[in-house]
Design an enzyme around this catalytic site. Structure first.
Site, PDB file in Angstrom:
ATOM      1  N   SER A 101       2.295   9.830   1.737  1.00 18.28           N
ATOM      2  CA  SER A 101       1.949   8.605   1.030  1.00 18.28           C
ATOM      3  C   SER A 101       2.687   7.414   1.646  1.00 18.28           C
ATOM      4  CB  SER A 101       2.256   8.782  -0.460  1.00 18.28           C
ATOM      5  OG  SER A 101       1.791   7.700  -1.219  1.00 18.28           O
ATOM      6  N   HIS A 126      -3.000   9.263   1.759  1.00 17.43           N
ATOM      7  CA  HIS A 126      -3.995   9.157   0.694  1.00 17.43           C
ATOM      8  C   HIS A 126      -4.006   7.719   0.198  1.00 17.43           C
ATOM      9  CE1 HIS A 126      -0.920  10.250  -2.740  1.00 17.43           C
ATOM     10  NE2 HIS A 126      -0.558   9.204  -2.064  1.00 17.43           N
TER      11      HIS A 126
END
Length: 202
Positions: A101, A126
Site C-alpha cells: 500500500s 492497491h
C-alpha cells in the site's frame, strides 16, 4: 521483557571518548532512514524532518530509505513522497520484508535506477481506500470526491514512475496485487533486486 532500542557507541569527530546512542540515531548520521511500521502522521513528520535536516547538512550525499511497512494513512504517505521529490539528494529506496500500500508507494518514489528490493521481499499495491478506512476508525469521514482525487494522484505517480500504461496501473489497483521482488522489478516498482549471499545487484 522488551529490550528497548539497542544502543551503540559513537565518537564525534575530534573527541576521544565515544558516547552511547540509540542505533537509529547512529544510522541516521550515516544517512540511513527506516520505515518499519504503518505510515502515520508521527512517523511521517519524523522522516520528513530527517530528510530536510540531512539535506541541509549535505545536499550532495544520497539518502537511503529502508522500507518494511504494511501501508497506512494516505496523506502522511503522500507528504513523505513529496518531500522525497523536493530535497536535493537522491533517495535510494530499499524494500525488505514487505512494502504494501503506502509502503510500495514510497518504494516507487525513490530515485529512478536507485530502487532496490531484497530477494525475498514482497510488494503489494492497491487503491488507497482500504488503508484509509482502517485509519479512520470514526475520526473523520473521507468524502467520495476527495477519495477519488487521492486515487487519481496515487495512480498518476505509479504511471509516471513505473512506465506502465494507465490502464495497467488502474486495473492492478482495483484489488490487492502481491508481487515478488522479481515481479516488482518487471512491473517497474523497483529497478534492482539484491542477489542473495552476494553484494552484487541484478
Amino acid at each position: 521483557m522488551p529490550i528497548g532500542v539497542p544502543k551503540v557507541p559513537f565518537r564525534n569527530p575530534g573527541e576521544e571518548d565515544a558516547v552511547w546512542v540509540d542505533v537509529y540515531n547512529r544510522l541516521h548520521r550515516e544517512r540511513l532512514l527506516f520505515l518499519g511500521q504503518e505510515v502515520d502522521s508521527e512517523i511521517s513528520n519524523q522522516l520528513i524532518g530527517l530528510m530536510v535536516y540531512l539535506s541541509i547538512e549535505d545536499d550532495t550525499k544520497d539518502l537511503y530509505l529502508f522500507i518494511n511497512s504494511p501501508g497506512g494513512w494516505v496523506i502522511p504517505g503522500i507528504a513523505i513522497y513529496d518531500t522525497m521529490q523536493f530535497v536535493p539528494p537522491d533517495i535510494h529506496t530499499i524494500c525488505m520484508g514487505l512494502a504494501a500500500s503506502m509502503g510500495s508507494f514510497l518504494l516507487v518514489g525513490g530515485e529512478i535506477t536507485k530502487r532496490l528490493a531484497f530477494p525475498h521481499a514482497r510488494v503489494m499495491i492497491h487503491q488507497p481506500a482500504s488503508s484509509f478506512y482502517e485509519a479512520q476508525t470514526g475520526e473523520f469521514i473521507l468524502e467520495a470526491e476527495e477519495l477519488l482525487k487521492l486515487r487519481e494522484t496515487v495512480t498518476r505517480v505509479y504511471v509516471q514512475r513505473t512506465g506502465n500504461p494507465l490502464w495497467v496501473v488502474s486495473e492492478d489497483m482495483e484489488r490487492d496485487v502481491f508481487m515478488s521482488a522479481i515481479e516488482a522489478q518487471a512491473h517497474g516498482i523497483v529497478d534492482l533486486v539484491a542477489v542473495e549471499n552476494s553484494g552484487d545487484l541484478t
